[in-house]
Design a protein around this motif. Structure first.
Motif, short mmCIF file in Angstrom:
data_model
loop_
_atom_site.label_atom_id
_atom_site.label_comp_id
_atom_site.label_asym_id
_atom_site.label_seq_id
_atom_site.Cartn_x
_atom_site.Cartn_y
_atom_site.Cartn_z
N LEU A 134 0.96 -1.29 0.12
CA LEU A 134 0.00 0.50 0.07
C LEU A 134 1.17 1.43 0.28
CD1 LEU A 134 -3.16 -1.06 2.77
CD2 LEU A 134 -3.41 -0.64 -0.20
N ALA A 135 1.49 1.14 1.11
CA ALA A 135 2.96 2.42 0.98
C ALA A 135 3.57 2.78 -0.40
CB ALA A 135 3.45 1.89 1.67
N ASP A 136 4.04 1.21 -1.65
CA ASP A 136 4.66 1.67 -2.77
C ASP A 136 3.60 2.28 -3.52
OD1 ASP A 136 6.96 1.31 -4.22
OD2 ASP A 136 5.54 -0.14 -5.32
N PHE A 137 2.00 2.23 -3.81
CA PHE A 137 1.24 1.97 -4.81
C PHE A 137 0.64 4.02 -4.48
CE2 PHE A 137 -3.28 3.02 -4.57
CZ PHE A 137 -3.14 2.99 -6.43
N LEU A 138 0.41 3.74 -2.85
CA LEU A 138 0.69 5.38 -2.51
C LEU A 138 1.59 6.13 -3.04
CD1 LEU A 138 -0.71 4.92 0.64
CD2 LEU A 138 -2.35 5.43 -1.46
N ASP A 139 3.49 5.41 -3.01
CA ASP A 139 4.31 6.13 -3.50
C ASP A 139 4.16 6.93 -5.10
OD1 ASP A 139 7.04 8.02 -2.30
OD2 ASP A 139 7.46 6.16 -4.28
N ARG A 140 3.85 5.34 -5.31
CA ARG A 140 4.19 6.39 -6.86
C ARG A 140 2.32 6.50 -7.40
NH1 ARG A 140 4.70 -0.06 -8.79
NH2 ARG A 140 4.68 0.46 -10.86
N THR A 141 1.91 6.41 -6.93
CA THR A 141 0.32 7.37 -7.12
C THR A 141 0.47 8.85 -7.04
OG1 THR A 141 -0.59 5.58 -6.57
CG2 THR A 141 -2.03 7.62 -6.94
N THR A 142 1.26 8.88 -5.48
CA THR A 142 1.62 10.66 -5.38
C THR A 142 2.77 11.07 -6.54
OG1 THR A 142 1.29 10.34 -3.09
CG2 THR A 142 3.35 11.89 -4.00
N LYS A 143 3.91 10.26 -6.60
CA LYS A 143 4.99 10.30 -7.81
C LYS A 143 4.25 11.04 -9.37
CE LYS A 143 8.63 8.93 -5.12
NZ LYS A 143 9.05 8.17 -5.12
N ALA A 144 2.82 9.82 -9.33
CA ALA A 144 2.56 10.24 -10.91
C ALA A 144 1.72 11.65 -10.86
CB ALA A 144 1.24 8.98 -11.35
N GLY A 145 1.06 12.14 -9.98
CA GLY A 145 0.24 13.23 -9.79
C GLY A 145 1.09 13.66 -9.70
#
Length: 162
Positions: A141-152
């Protein structure tokens, strides 16, 4: 009766879950915006004021130019926000000792207890939710949120630069 191959079922399920995740993130964004609006109302801060305060708290001290750039706000708009935050006792503008012409914006921690109290319900809820997941699941979950934040961040940068 038509039989669907396992690969096709898997691909369809993947698309469905991806759509569900995107929709959930949009709904979470709405709910977090509503929460932030309520927090800001209780503190006498506008949405943009609260966002800039959070940015300064997390990444500061920062120059006003850096705050404007990171928040996507026009420097003139930011000046009004910083004036309000300074009058409210949330931040201080200080001269940079290395360059007397430069100014750094620093969060004053004295009022953070008010902010934390207003966010305590959400923080407690998050702790309860995370308690239901294993360390391995939390890492995903932390990886997903980190990658999603960077995509944003990338999408924001692309829109900002045209």
């Amino acid at each position: 009766m038509t039989s669907v191959a396992p690969d096709a079922r898997e691909k369809r399920r993947h698309r469905q879950l991806t759509t569900t995740i995107r929709e959930s993130l949009r709904e979470m964004n709405i709910q977090m915006s509503l929460l932030n609006r309520q927090v800001g109302t209780h503190l006498g801060l506008k949405d943009a004021d609260l966002a800039c305060l959070d940015l300064i708290n997390r990444e500061g001290p920062l120059s006003p130019t850096a705050v404007a750039s990171r928040s996507g706000l026009h420097p003139a708009t930011l000046t009004g926000i910083l004036d309000r935050l300074e009058r409210g006792g949330w931040i201080a503008r200080e001269r940079d000792p290395a360059d007397r012409r430069a100014v750094a914006v620093r969060a004053l921690r004295d009022r953070n207890a008010e902010l934390f109290k207003l966010l305590s319900g959400m923080n407690s809820s998050m702790n309860k939710i995370c308690a239901d997941y294993s360390v391995t699941e939390l890492e995903v979950l932390a990886d997903f949120l980190d990658r999603t934040t960077k995509a944003g961040q990338r999408a924001t940068d692309e829109l900002a630069t045209g």
